[in-house]
Scaffold this active site. Structure first.
Site, PDB file in Angstrom:
ATOM      1  CE  LYS A  38      41.412  48.814  31.837  1.00  0.00           C
ATOM      2  NZ  LYS A  38      42.580  49.602  32.716  1.00  0.00           N
ATOM      3  CE  LYS A  79      46.974  52.479  39.315  1.00  0.00           C
ATOM      4  NZ  LYS A  79      46.975  52.512  37.821  1.00  0.00           N
ATOM      5  N   GLY A 108      45.026  56.176  32.878  1.00  0.00           N
ATOM      6  CA  GLY A 108      44.351  56.736  32.051  1.00  0.00           C
ATOM      7  C   GLY A 108      43.078  57.748  32.599  1.00  0.00           C
ATOM      8  CG  ASN A 109      40.724  56.203  35.690  1.00  0.00           C
ATOM      9  OD1 ASN A 109      39.490  56.566  35.177  1.00  0.00           O
ATOM     10  ND2 ASN A 109      40.972  55.131  35.837  1.00  0.00           N
ATOM     11  CE  LYS A 112      48.717  52.927  33.451  1.00  0.00           C
ATOM     12  NZ  LYS A 112      47.704  52.725  34.542  1.00  0.00           N
TER      13      LYS A 112
HETATM   14  P1  ADP Z   1      44.833  54.542  36.662  1.00  0.00           P
HETATM   15  O1  ADP Z   1      43.928  55.132  35.405  1.00  0.00           O
HETATM   16  O2  ADP Z   1      45.929  55.306  37.085  1.00  0.00           O
HETATM   17  O3  ADP Z   1      45.322  53.144  36.390  1.00  0.00           O
HETATM   18  P2  ADP Z   1      42.927  53.384  38.540  1.00  0.00           P
HETATM   19  O4  ADP Z   1      41.626  54.013  38.598  1.00  0.00           O
HETATM   20  O5  ADP Z   1      42.909  52.015  37.697  1.00  0.00           O
HETATM   21  O6  ADP Z   1      43.672  54.644  37.958  1.00  0.00           O
HETATM   22  O7  ADP Z   1      43.337  53.052  39.758  1.00  0.00           O
HETATM   23  C1  ADP Z   1      43.709  53.885  40.817  1.00  0.00           C
HETATM   24  C2  ADP Z   1      42.427  54.063  41.645  1.00  0.00           C
HETATM   25  O8  ADP Z   1      42.620  52.697  42.626  1.00  0.00           O
HETATM   26  C3  ADP Z   1      42.384  55.216  42.855  1.00  0.00           C
HETATM   27  O9  ADP Z   1      41.827  56.187  42.240  1.00  0.00           O
HETATM   28  C4  ADP Z   1      41.476  54.557  43.951  1.00  0.00           C
HETATM   29  O10 ADP Z   1      40.249  54.910  43.833  1.00  0.00           O
HETATM   30  C5  ADP Z   1      41.618  53.054  43.394  1.00  0.00           C
HETATM   31  N1  ADP Z   1      41.991  51.795  44.601  1.00  0.00           N
HETATM   32  C6  ADP Z   1      41.354  50.859  44.983  1.00  0.00           C
HETATM   33  N2  ADP Z   1      41.944  50.347  46.035  1.00  0.00           N
HETATM   34  C7  ADP Z   1      43.037  51.171  46.404  1.00  0.00           C
HETATM   35  C8  ADP Z   1      44.131  50.927  47.402  1.00  0.00           C
HETATM   36  N3  ADP Z   1      44.177  50.049  48.208  1.00  0.00           N
HETATM   37  N4  ADP Z   1      44.896  52.005  47.540  1.00  0.00           N
HETATM   38  C9  ADP Z   1      44.888  53.182  46.520  1.00  0.00           C
HETATM   39  N5  ADP Z   1      43.980  53.141  45.738  1.00  0.00           N
HETATM   40  C10 ADP Z   1      43.034  52.077  45.535  1.00  0.00           C
HETATM   41 MG    MG Z   2      43.849  51.540  35.979  1.00  0.00          MG
END
Ligand code: ADP
Ligand code: MG
Length: 301
Positions: A118, A262, A20-21, A200
């Protein structure tokens, strides 16, 4: 629109999960993502799932009394039709695309209902975050600022999965599981909506397993899962087995509510199927398909 019943034999299946981001299009992102989807579609049928964190948070701040489940339904329709449009706009002969409004069954006793993790909506500074928490919102400090957090129970099953499979059998490109699915709790007569936003990524792994996917691809706004993320000694994890990833999960290497779900989703999918899962950057989706500069999670070491 061309008919894809030229694919008579059973094809491989893939799930592409879009953050979503990571969703704000522009700067050629939509075109490159569409090209990646097109080349993947040559290899097999695809379910695209997507997040809704920023979008559902925006709706929730505009309509404070609305149920998060209903707002998630709205974002499924909105983001779904937007993505369909972008794919059709960017592909010379797009496959037929179906958007499936998808629910997900959750347990009303899920511990996340009393421990929201979340993030939704915008990032705020400390002052606004404090004011919001005085208004009863759960706020959490994350990498990058403060965000509202809501319960995010684990999805147990996807009632629309048989429909998704029927659409895939006809080789339609399916957009499903948006925003993690509309959270529902079965009751004696029918269903009840839950006040939550499912991640998701967890729904994507459930769908991937359910349709017998060959691979789960998680596209986000970073190149993959990092160790020491944002700190000294930061390192992108290239290829790692589930055993190694489970160790990092236990060590707290991945942030709750963003990278952790993820990695958990990928590990789950790989453990249950023996297939591979990848986490990579949406702006280089074609590289991710080629397994270049991304995190690849495999069954063995
Ligand atoms: P999406 O909308 O794709 O689900 P999220 O913001 O939920 O995106 O997840 C991606 C973010 O996770 C990255 O932008 C980063 O800031 C964060 N993040 C936190 N810990 C980690 C990590 N260990 N490795 C990579 N990204 C990380
Ligand atoms: Mg996310």
């Amino acid at each position: 629109m061309q008919s894809h019943n030229i694919y008579s034999r059973k094809r491989a299946r893939y799930v592409v999960s879009i953050g979503g981001n990571a969703l704000e299009y522009g700067k050629g992102k939509a075109a490159s993502l569409a090209r990646a989807i097109e080349s993947l579609y040559k290899r097999g049928d695809i379910v695209i799932t997507h997040g809704n964190g920023p979008q559902v948070g925006k709706l929730a701040s505009e309509e404070q009394s609305a149920s998060l489940a209903i707002l998630t339904a709205q974002t499924q329709a909105e983001i779904g039709i937007f993505m369909k449009g972008k794919l059709e706009e960017n592909l010379p002969s797009p496959p037929e695309i179906a958007i499936v409004i998808t629910s997900a069954v959750v347990n009303p006793g899920d511990p996340s209902f009393s421990n929201p993790t979340k993030p939704i909506g915008k990032f705020y500074g400390k002052k606004v975050a404090r004011a919001m928490s005085q208004h009863g919102y759960a706020m959490r400090k994350l990498i990058g600022g403060y965000r509202r957090v809501v319960p995010s129970p684990i999805p147990l099953s996807i009632p629309e999965l048989p429909l998704v499979k029927r659409l895939l059998d006809s080789h339609l490109l399916v957009i499903a599981g948006g925003g993690g699915g509309i959270p529902i709790v079965p009751i004696r007569r029918g269903i009840k909506f839950a006040e939550a936003v499912i991640d998701k990524d967890r729904t994507s792994s459930l769908i991937a397993e359910g349709i017998g996917a060959q691979m789960l691809l998680v596209l986000t706004n970073v190149d993959g899962a990092y160790l020491n993320y944002g700190k000294k000694g930061e390192r992108l994890i290239g290829r790692a087995g589930v055993h190694e990833m489970n160790t990092y999960l236990r060590n707290g290497s991945f942030e709750e509510g963003s990278m952790k779900p993820k990695v958990e989703a990928c590990v789950n999918f790989v453990e249950h199927t023996g297939k591979i899962a990848v986490i990579g950057n949406i702006s280089r989706a074609e590289d991710v398909l080629a397994l270049r500069r991304c995190t690849i999670i495999t069954e063995g070491p």
